[in-house]
Design an enzyme around this catalytic site. Structure first.
Site, PDB file in Angstrom:
ATOM      1  N   GLY A   1       0.852  -1.189   0.000  1.00 51.24           N
ATOM      2  CA  GLY A   1       0.000   0.000   0.000  1.00 51.24           C
ATOM      3  C   GLY A   1       0.883   1.231   0.000  1.00 51.24           C
TER       4      GLY A   1
ATOM      5  CB  ALA B   1       2.910   2.381   4.646  1.00 52.64           C
TER       6      ALA B   1
ATOM      7  CB  THR C   1      -3.464   2.433  -0.451  1.00 54.80           C
ATOM      8  OG1 THR C   1      -2.722   2.301   0.758  1.00 54.80           O
ATOM      9  CG2 THR C   1      -2.980   3.660  -1.236  1.00 54.80           C
TER      10      THR C   1
ATOM     11  CB  ALA D   1      -7.954   6.305   0.244  1.00 54.96           C
TER      12      ALA D   1
ATOM     13  N   GLY E   1     -11.575  10.216   0.041  1.00 57.80           N
ATOM     14  CA  GLY E   1     -11.529  11.635   0.411  1.00 57.80           C
ATOM     15  C   GLY E   1     -10.238  12.306  -0.005  1.00 57.80           C
ATOM     16  N   GLY E   2      -9.102  11.819   0.489  1.00 59.97           N
ATOM     17  CA  GLY E   2      -7.834  12.400   0.091  1.00 59.97           C
ATOM     18  C   GLY E   2      -6.814  12.423   1.192  1.00 59.97           C
TER      19      GLY E   2
ATOM     20  CG  ASP F   1      -2.310 -10.838   7.902  1.00 60.49           C
ATOM     21  OD1 ASP F   1      -3.336 -11.084   8.563  1.00 60.49           O
ATOM     22  OD2 ASP F   1      -2.207 -11.114   6.689  1.00 60.49           O
TER      23      ASP F   1
ATOM     24  CG  HIS G   1     -13.068   3.942   7.787  1.00 63.86           C
ATOM     25  ND1 HIS G   1     -13.201   3.655   6.452  1.00 63.86           N
ATOM     26  CD2 HIS G   1     -12.408   5.121   7.840  1.00 63.86           C
ATOM     27  CE1 HIS G   1     -12.651   4.613   5.730  1.00 63.86           C
ATOM     28  NE2 HIS G   1     -12.138   5.500   6.545  1.00 63.86           N
TER      29      HIS G   1
ATOM     30  CD  GLU H   1      -5.961   1.126   8.764  1.00 65.71           C
ATOM     31  OE1 GLU H   1      -6.015   1.533   7.580  1.00 65.71           O
ATOM     32  OE2 GLU H   1      -6.932   0.640   9.356  1.00 65.71           O
TER      33      GLU H   1
ATOM     34  NE  ARG I   1      -8.103   7.609  10.172  1.00 68.05           N
ATOM     35  CZ  ARG I   1      -8.602   7.789   8.946  1.00 68.05           C
ATOM     36  NH1 ARG I   1      -7.927   8.486   8.062  1.00 68.05           N
ATOM     37  NH2 ARG I   1      -9.748   7.261   8.615  1.00 68.05           N
TER      38      ARG I   1
END
Ligand code: FAD
Ligand code: SIN
Length: 518
Positions: free
Chosen positions: A13, A15, A42, A45, A47-48, A220, A349, A373, A384
Site C-alpha cells: 500500500g 506505506a 490505499t 481511499a 476523500g484524500g 497480520d 474503517h 495503518e 484519527r
C-alpha cells in the site's frame, strides 16, 4: 526457498511502496504482498490526503484540529512533526507521478472533511487512493532494485525464538531477522532473511462484520508482532466511519466519503429529518466518533438498520463530476444521488492503534520498522482526524527509510535461521472450522466491542474469544498452514488485543465509549 535482501517490505500500500522507493538506491529491496499488488485500503481511499499547502491555512490550525480529534492523548511532538513535514511529502508524491485535482489556475483544489477547520484535503476526484496506488506502483515497477512479489503471505517474523531462544516480552533486545512467507503458488513456506524489515500490512477491519476495508485487512502485521512479543498500543481505538452505503450483502461495505458532507450533504433519520443538532453544534461535520455514535443511537432508538445521507441540495454537476465513483456505484444499486437519499450505516474503517513505533518508525523489536495503518505513532491519539492516515503513512515511510538507510551498513544477515518446519502436519479438510469461527469472531466483536461498549459486553467478548483462541490454536498445531488459517489466527489476536485494551481503559475517550463510564 531461501532469499536474502537488504530491505524486506511486507505490504504494497502507500506505506510499503513509499518506503521501498526511498531505500531502493541503497540496497536490494523485496516487497511481499498477500494478493495482487494494488489490493489494500490505499486503493479504496476516496476523500484524500490532508496537508497545509497555502497561506490561507496554517500548520497551527491543522495541528489544533488533529489534537482536538485525538481527544487529548495525541503525542504533540509527533503531531507537529507530521503536519510540518506534510507539504514536502506531497511534493514527492507528485514527483513520483501521482496526480491531484487542481483548479483552473493550477492550484490544488482542496476539499474539507469532518473535524477540519479549513479546506486542506488534496484529492483526485473521489478516488484519491486509487490514483496514489497507481502512481507509486508504476514508480516501483520502474525501479531496477525493487522486486515486487505478489501472492506471498507473510506468516511470522523471524526472531531469536526461531534460533531456539525462549523469547518473552521481557527478553531484552528481541531482533528481527526477516520473515517466513507462504507462497500461494507453490504452497511452500519460504524464508526471507533481511537486514531490516518494514511491516506495512495495513488495518484489521475484518475483525468486524461490516467494514469498509478490503478482505485482506486482517491485522497480520499486528498479530505477527504480538506473537514475536513486540509492543502494541491504543488498540481499543477502532474508528467506525459514519457513512458506508447500506447494502448488507456487499463486502467490503462501500464508503460514502465524508467529503460529500463537506460539500453539503446532510445526515437524516429514517423519517428524513435532520438529527445531528441533538448531538453536536458542528452537525454532520462533527468528528467521526461523535457522528458514528449519533447514528448508532438513532438507529437503536428507531429500531432500524440504516439512516440516510441527503446530497440532493448539492449542485447536480458538482455531484456527478466531483463524486463520479459514488454517483456510479449508487446508480448501480438503483439510487440516483441527485434525486434520492442515500441509505447509510456506520462500518469499521480504521485502526488507530497498532505496532508502537518511535518518530523513526522503529518498533520495540530491533531492525523492525512499521508504517501506515498497522503502526501506532501517537498521531491519532483517541481518534484519527479524517485524511490524516495517508499523510501519516508517507511521513513515517520517509522517516523509517532515512533511519534504515543509515542502519543497514552495520547490520548482518543472520544465516543461522532454520527453514520452516512443517513436519507431522496434516491437511485440514474442513474449511467450516475456519469459516464458522471467523463469522463467530466478527459477530462477537460487532455486538460486544463495537461503537458502544459496556463492562458486561467486553467480559462476554473476552470469554468467547478465549474459547475460539484455544480451538484455533489446536487446529493450527496439527494442520498444514494455509492463508485462511493464518488470517483467522491473526484476526483472533487482534480481537483479543482490542478487547483487552478496551477493558483496561477506564474512561470514555475518543473512540472508546462505554455506557458504564458515562
Ligand atoms: P494498505 O493500503 O491496506 O496495504 C496493506 C498491504 O499489506 C497490502 O498490500 C496487503 O496485501 C499487504 N499485506 C497485509 N498482510 C500481509 C501479509 N500477511 N503478507 C503479505 N502482505 C500483506 N485515509 C485517508 O487519509 N484519506 C482517505 O480518504 C481515506 N479513505 C479511506 C477509504 C476507505 C474505503 C478505507 C478502507 C480507508 C480509507 N482511509 C483513508 C484509510 C487509508 O486508506 C489507510 O489507512 C491506508 O491506505 C493504509 O495504507 P497502508 O499502506 O498502511 O496499508
Ligand atoms: C472519507 O473519504 O470519508 C474517508 C477519509 C478517511 O478515512 O480519512
Amino acid at each position: 526457498m531461501r532469499y536474502e535482501v537488504d530491505f524486506l517490505v511486507i505490504g504494497s500500500g502507500i506505506a510499503g511502496l513509499s518506503f521501498a522507493l526511498k531505500v531502493a538506491d541503497y540496497g536490494k529491496v523485496c516487497i511481499l504482498t498477500k494478493t495482487n499488488a494494488a489490493e489494500g485500503s490505499t486503493k479504496y481511499a476516496q476523500g484524500g490526503i490532508a496537508a497545509v499547502m497555502y497561506d490561507t491555512d496554517s500548520f497551527d490550525k491543522h495541528i489544533a484540529d488533529t489534537l482536538v480529534a485525538g481527544d487529548g492523548i495525541c503525542n504533540r511532538e509527533v503531531v507537529e512533526m507530521t503536519i510540518r513535514e506534510a507539504p514536502e511529502r506531497i511534493k514527492e508524491l507528485v514527483q513520483y507521478g501521482v496526480n491531484f485535482d487542481r483548479d483552473g489556475g493550477g492550484r490544488f483544489d482542496l476539499h474539507r472533511e469532518g473535524g477540519h477547520s479549513e479546506y486542506r484535503i488534496l484529492h483526485h476526484k473521489d478516488n484519491t487512493g486509487a490514483e496514489i496506488e497507481r502512481g507509486l506502483l508504476q514508480a516501483v515497477r520502474d525501479h531496477p532494485n525493487i522486486e515486487l512479489k505478489e501472492n506471498q503471505f507473510a506468516i511470522d517474523l523471524i526472531t531469536q525464538h526461531h534460533l531456539g531462544v525462549r523469547v518473552t516480552k521481557h527478553t531484552p533486545g528481541i531482533e528481527c531477522y526477516g520473515a517466513y512467507a507462504l507462497n500461494s503458488a507453490t504452497h511452500e513456506i519460504d524464508t526471507y532473511l533481511a537486514k531490516v524489515t518494514l511491516l506495512a500490512t495495513g488495518g484489521m477491519g475484518n475483525v468486524y462484520t461490516t467494514t469498509t476495508t478490503p478482505i485482506i485487512s486482517t491485522g497480520d502485521g499486528v498479530a505477527m508482532v504480538h506473537r514475536a512479543r513486540g509492543v502494541l498500543s491504543d488498540m481499543e481505538f477502532v474508528q467506525f466511519h459514519p457513512t458506508s452505503l447500506y447494502n448488507p450483502s456487499e463486502k467490503p461495505a462501500f464508503l460514502i466519503t465524508e467529503a460529500l458532507r463537506g460539500a453539503g450533504a446532510i445526515l437524516k433519520d429514517h423519517n428524513g429529518n435532520e438529527f445531528m443538532q441533538k448531538y453536536d453544534s458542528r452537525l454532520s461535520l462533527a468528528p467521526r466518533d461523535i457522528v458514528a455514535r449519533a447514528i448508532d443511537n438513532e438507529m437503536k432508538i428507531a429500531g432500524v438498520d440504516h439512516l440516510y445521507l441527503d446530497a440532493r441540495q448539492i449542485d447536480k454537476n458538482e455531484l456527478i463530476n466531483g463524486f463520479p465513483t459514488i454517483y456510479a456505484k449508487c446508480l448501480e444499486q438503483g439510487i440516483n444521488i441527485t434525486k434520492d437519499m442515500i441509505p447509510i450505516r456506520p462500518a469499521a474503517h480504521y485502526q488507530c492503534g497498532g505496532i508502537t513505533v518511535d518518530k523513526n518508525g522503529c518498533s520495540s523489536i530491533k531492525h523492525l520498522y512499521a508504517a501506515g495503518e498497522c503502526s501506532c505513532t501517537g498521531l491519532h491519539g483517541g481518534n484519527r482526524l479524517a485524511s490524516n492516515s495517508l499523510l501519516e503513512a508517507v511521513v513515517y515511510a520517509h522517516n523509517s527509510a532515512m533511519h534504515a538507510i543509515a542502519a543497514v551498513p552495520s547490520i548482518h544477515i543472520c544465516h543461522e535461521v532454520p527453514d520452516w518446519n512443517a513436519e507431522g502436519m496434516v491437511l485440514n479438510e474442513e474449511m467450516v472450522l475456519i469459516t464458522q469461527t471467523k463469522k463467530e469472531l466478527q459477530e462477537i466483536m460487532s455486538n460486544y466491542v463495537g461503537i458502544v461498549r459496556s463492562d458486561l459486553r467486553l467480559q462476554r467478548a473476552f470469554d468467547r474469544l478465549n474459547l475460539i483462541f484455544r480451538e484455533t490454536e489446536d487446529l493450527y498445531n496439527r494442520s498444514v498452514l494455509t492463508e485462511e488459517l493464518s488470517e483467522l489466527r491473526n484476526l483472533i489476536a487482534c480481537a483479543y488485543l482490542i478487547t483487552k485494551m478496551a477493558r483496561a481503559r477506564r474512561e470514555n475517550r475518543g473512540l472508546h465509549y462505554s455506557i458504564d463510564l458515562v
